[in-house]
Write a protein that holds these residues in place. Structure first.
Motif, PDB file in Angstrom:
ATOM      1  N   UNK A   3      -2.956   1.361 -10.433  1.00 39.43           N
ATOM      2  CA  UNK A   3      -1.421   1.375 -10.224  1.00 39.43           C
ATOM      3  C   UNK A   3      -1.207   0.291  -9.103  1.00 39.43           C
ATOM      4  N   UNK A   4       0.122  -0.387  -8.728  1.00 40.80           N
ATOM      5  CA  UNK A   4       0.408  -1.072  -7.609  1.00 40.80           C
ATOM      6  C   UNK A   4       0.071  -0.245  -6.401  1.00 40.80           C
ATOM      7  N   UNK A   5      -0.441  -1.523  -5.361  1.00 35.72           N
ATOM      8  CA  UNK A   5      -0.814  -0.822  -4.349  1.00 35.72           C
ATOM      9  C   UNK A   5       0.669  -0.286  -3.403  1.00 35.72           C
ATOM     10  N   UNK A   6       0.386   0.607  -2.491  1.00 38.10           N
ATOM     11  CA  UNK A   6       1.466   1.330  -1.970  1.00 38.10           C
ATOM     12  C   UNK A   6       1.020   1.249  -0.283  1.00 38.10           C
ATOM     13  N   UNK A   7       1.841   0.319   0.247  1.00 41.19           N
ATOM     14  CA  UNK A   7       1.621   0.284   1.781  1.00 41.19           C
ATOM     15  C   UNK A   7       2.114   1.429   2.544  1.00 41.19           C
ATOM     16  N   UNK A   8       1.255   1.866   3.552  1.00 45.96           N
ATOM     17  CA  UNK A   8       1.909   3.084   4.320  1.00 45.96           C
ATOM     18  C   UNK A   8       1.680   2.654   5.753  1.00 45.96           C
ATOM     19  N   UNK A   9       2.709   2.793   6.653  1.00 43.72           N
ATOM     20  CA  UNK A   9       2.934   2.446   7.835  1.00 43.72           C
ATOM     21  C   UNK A   9       3.087   3.594   8.428  1.00 43.72           C
ATOM     22  N   UNK A  10       2.438   3.534   9.854  1.00 45.89           N
ATOM     23  CA  UNK A  10       2.566   4.814  10.669  1.00 45.89           C
ATOM     24  C   UNK A  10       3.298   4.159  12.163  1.00 45.89           C
ATOM     25  N   UNK A  11       4.128   4.809  12.559  1.00 41.33           N
ATOM     26  CA  UNK A  11       4.827   4.227  13.847  1.00 41.33           C
ATOM     27  C   UNK A  11       4.483   5.224  15.109  1.00 41.33           C
ATOM     28  N   UNK A  12       3.912   4.648  16.161  1.00 47.47           N
ATOM     29  CA  UNK A  12       3.694   5.431  17.191  1.00 47.47           C
ATOM     30  C   UNK A  12       4.832   6.312  17.947  1.00 47.47           C
ATOM     31  N   UNK A  13       4.394   7.463  18.600  1.00 46.14           N
ATOM     32  CA  UNK A  13       5.705   8.190  19.066  1.00 46.14           C
ATOM     33  C   UNK A  13       5.711   7.394  20.521  1.00 46.14           C
TER      34      UNK A  13
END
Length: 121
Positions: A3-13
């Protein structure tokens, strides 16, 4: 197929911990541990030491078979922020040192911990 790639972003607290952090890993670090390493390696105050991780990042897709058995399939491909695929190769440390080596055990020392202490001084 894939399937298409899924970008995952994590934001710092906020507030964030910005002091130096050492993360030790070895070839027995696998699965969710590797996903943790992948995220930590992107932080500017974190250094990974040890050996390449195991390279088995994929989650399992459970499927029931007609005879009542169940099987699992690796159904995900992880890549780091630069796009490098990490399955099989694992996450490389910033500093290579042995982790849980027989030599260290027999000599009653731990090279990874010694190096970590040295880096944090």
């Amino acid at each position: 197929g894939e399937t298409e790639e899924v970008d995952i972003y994590i934001e710092p607290s906020t507030p964030s911990y910005l002091k130096p952090v050492i993360v030790m890993a070895g070839n027995n670090t696998a699965s969710a541990g590797e996903i943790f390493l992948m995220a930590m390696k992107e932080l500017p105050n974190v250094r990974l030491i040890g050996e390449n991780s195991n390279g088995i990042l994929s989650d399992m897709l459970f499927k029931n078979l007609p005879n009542g058995w169940m099987t699992t399939l690796s159904n995900e491909v992880y890549s780091d922020a630069s796009g490098k695929k990490l399955e099989v190769v694992g996450i490389a440390p910033d500093i290579n040192v042995s982790v849980f080596s027989m030599e260290d055990i027999l000599s009653n020392r731990d090279e990874a911990i010694e190096k970590s202490v040295e880096l944090l001084k």
